[in-house]
Every structure is written in structure tokens, then in C-alpha cells.
Scaffold this motif. Structure first.
Motif, PDB file in Angstrom:
ATOM      1  N   LYS A   1       0.837  -1.197   0.000  1.00  0.00           N
ATOM      2  CA  LYS A   1       0.000   0.000   0.000  1.00  0.00           C
ATOM      3  C   LYS A   1       0.874   1.250   0.000  1.00  0.00           C
ATOM      4  CE  LYS A   1      -3.956  -2.144   0.420  1.00  0.00           C
ATOM      5  NZ  LYS A   1      -5.000  -2.085  -0.569  1.00  0.00           N
TER       6      LYS A   1
ATOM      7  N   ASP B   1      -2.928   4.983  -1.928  1.00  0.00           N
ATOM      8  CA  ASP B   1      -4.067   4.251  -1.369  1.00  0.00           C
ATOM      9  C   ASP B   1      -4.672   5.008  -0.192  1.00  0.00           C
ATOM     10  OD1 ASP B   1      -3.953   1.727  -2.961  1.00  0.00           O
ATOM     11  OD2 ASP B   1      -1.925   1.690  -2.116  1.00  0.00           O
TER      12      ASP B   1
ATOM     13  N   LYS C   1      -4.598   1.555   9.324  1.00  0.00           N
ATOM     14  CA  LYS C   1      -5.063   0.200   8.979  1.00  0.00           C
ATOM     15  C   LYS C   1      -6.560   0.188   8.710  1.00  0.00           C
ATOM     16  CE  LYS C   1      -4.995  -4.532  10.585  1.00  0.00           C
ATOM     17  NZ  LYS C   1      -4.746  -5.465  11.672  1.00  0.00           N
ATOM     18  N   GLU C   2      -7.316   0.857   9.560  1.00  0.00           N
ATOM     19  CA  GLU C   2      -8.774   0.925   9.406  1.00  0.00           C
ATOM     20  C   GLU C   2      -9.150   1.570   8.068  1.00  0.00           C
ATOM     21  OE1 GLU C   2     -12.153   3.788  11.285  1.00  0.00           O
ATOM     22  OE2 GLU C   2     -10.814   2.814  12.724  1.00  0.00           O
ATOM     23  N   CYS C   3      -8.523   2.679   7.739  1.00  0.00           N
ATOM     24  CA  CYS C   3      -8.840   3.375   6.480  1.00  0.00           C
ATOM     25  C   CYS C   3      -8.487   2.536   5.269  1.00  0.00           C
ATOM     26  CB  CYS C   3      -8.107   4.717   6.426  1.00  0.00           C
ATOM     27  SG  CYS C   3      -8.791   5.964   7.515  1.00  0.00           S
ATOM     28  N   LEU C   4      -7.349   1.858   5.312  1.00  0.00           N
ATOM     29  CA  LEU C   4      -6.950   1.029   4.184  1.00  0.00           C
ATOM     30  C   LEU C   4      -7.849  -0.191   4.016  1.00  0.00           C
ATOM     31  CD1 LEU C   4      -3.063   1.249   4.541  1.00  0.00           C
ATOM     32  CD2 LEU C   4      -4.475   2.215   2.694  1.00  0.00           C
ATOM     33  N   GLU C   5      -8.324  -0.747   5.118  1.00  0.00           N
ATOM     34  CA  GLU C   5      -9.208  -1.913   5.034  1.00  0.00           C
ATOM     35  C   GLU C   5     -10.579  -1.527   4.500  1.00  0.00           C
ATOM     36  OE1 GLU C   5      -9.152  -3.550   8.978  1.00  0.00           O
ATOM     37  OE2 GLU C   5      -7.275  -4.626   8.619  1.00  0.00           O
ATOM     38  N   MET C   6     -11.008  -0.303   4.763  1.00  0.00           N
ATOM     39  CA  MET C   6     -12.324   0.155   4.309  1.00  0.00           C
ATOM     40  C   MET C   6     -12.337   0.464   2.820  1.00  0.00           C
ATOM     41  SD  MET C   6     -13.465   2.515   7.555  1.00  0.00           S
ATOM     42  CE  MET C   6     -14.399   3.570   6.498  1.00  0.00           C
ATOM     43  N   ARG C   7     -11.176   0.717   2.248  1.00  0.00           N
ATOM     44  CA  ARG C   7     -11.101   1.120   0.838  1.00  0.00           C
ATOM     45  C   ARG C   7     -11.457  -0.020  -0.087  1.00  0.00           C
ATOM     46  NH1 ARG C   7      -6.767   3.457  -3.124  1.00  0.00           N
ATOM     47  NH2 ARG C   7      -8.278   4.409  -4.468  1.00  0.00           N
TER      48      ARG C   7
END
Length: 122
Positions: free
Chosen positions: A2, A47, A116-122
Motif C-alpha cells: 500500500k 491508497d 489500517k482501518e482506512c486502508l481496510e475500508m477502501r
């Protein structure tokens, strides 16, 4: 891997955040102001964007506005970092209680969890 774009005119904060992200396995691009950040993002879309709010040339909210008008970049999530007081933030239309706004100084573990939270939501 990422890619994360870090935009902050404060060199110490930018380098600290960059080092933490790189140690966590992310590829990091850096910009010292919003204009440079937008240029970098157009060349190599990230990302995630981690941006200070108050900066010269183009502030963090201006960067977000530019991203929202570009179909290729409008879905890229943002995390804002700010040293503004509650009153200053309210004047600019920012809620320091918002999910993707971190008040400086912040805990590094809190920052990484938000990334981590923002990247997982994408």
C-alpha cells in the motif's frame, strides 16, 4: 504494498510519520505542502493520504477538495492531522471528534490503527 502520501509542512512530524509507516511495511511518498501533494498523487495515486490541515500554498482541506473533483482520486481516504484548537477547527468546519481527524500530538499506536482501518475500508 500500500502507498501512502504524507503531506505536512512540519519536517519533524512528516519524517516521524513517514518512518513509522515505512517500518510498518508501507511505501510512503512525502510532500511539504498541498500543491506538491496533489502533483505527487496525480503522478502516482496513493491508497491513503495523511495530511496536515494548516499548510502553505494549499491547505489540507484544499487538497481534499481537489481529490473530490477528480474521478480517479475521489475515493482515496484521508486522515487529517492537526494541532488546531477545538475553536480554530470549528471555524474551519472540522470536527476534532471526526473519525479521520487526529489531534496532534497523537499516540503512534492510535495513528497506525487509524491507517489500517482506512486502508481496510477502501
Amino acid at each position: 504494498m500500500k502507498r501512502i502520501l504524507v503531506i505536512d509542512d512540519d519536517g519533524i512530524c512528516r519524517r516521524t510519520v513517514t518512518a513509522l509507516l515505512e517500518q510498518s511495511g508501507y511505501v510512503v511518498m512525502q510532500a511539504v505542502n498541498g500543491e506538491d501533494g496533489v502533483e505527487l498523487a496525480l503522478q502516482n495515486p496513493p491508497d491513503l493520504v495523511v495530511s496536515d490541515v494548516v499548510m502553505p500554498k494549499l491547505d489540507g482541506l484544499g487538497v481534499l477538495d481537489k481529490f473530490k473533483t477528480d474521478p480517479k482520486m475521489r475515493s482515496i481516504p484521508f486522515i487529517f492531522m492537526t494541532g488546531m484548537s477545538e475553536k480554530e477547527a470549528a471555524k474551519r468546519g472540522i470536527s476534532l471528534d471526526a473519525g479521520n481527524v487526529l489531534k496532534k500530538p497523537f499516540a503512534l499506536a492510535e495513528f497506525l490503527a487509524k491507517v489500517k482501518e482506512c486502508l481496510e475500508m477502501r
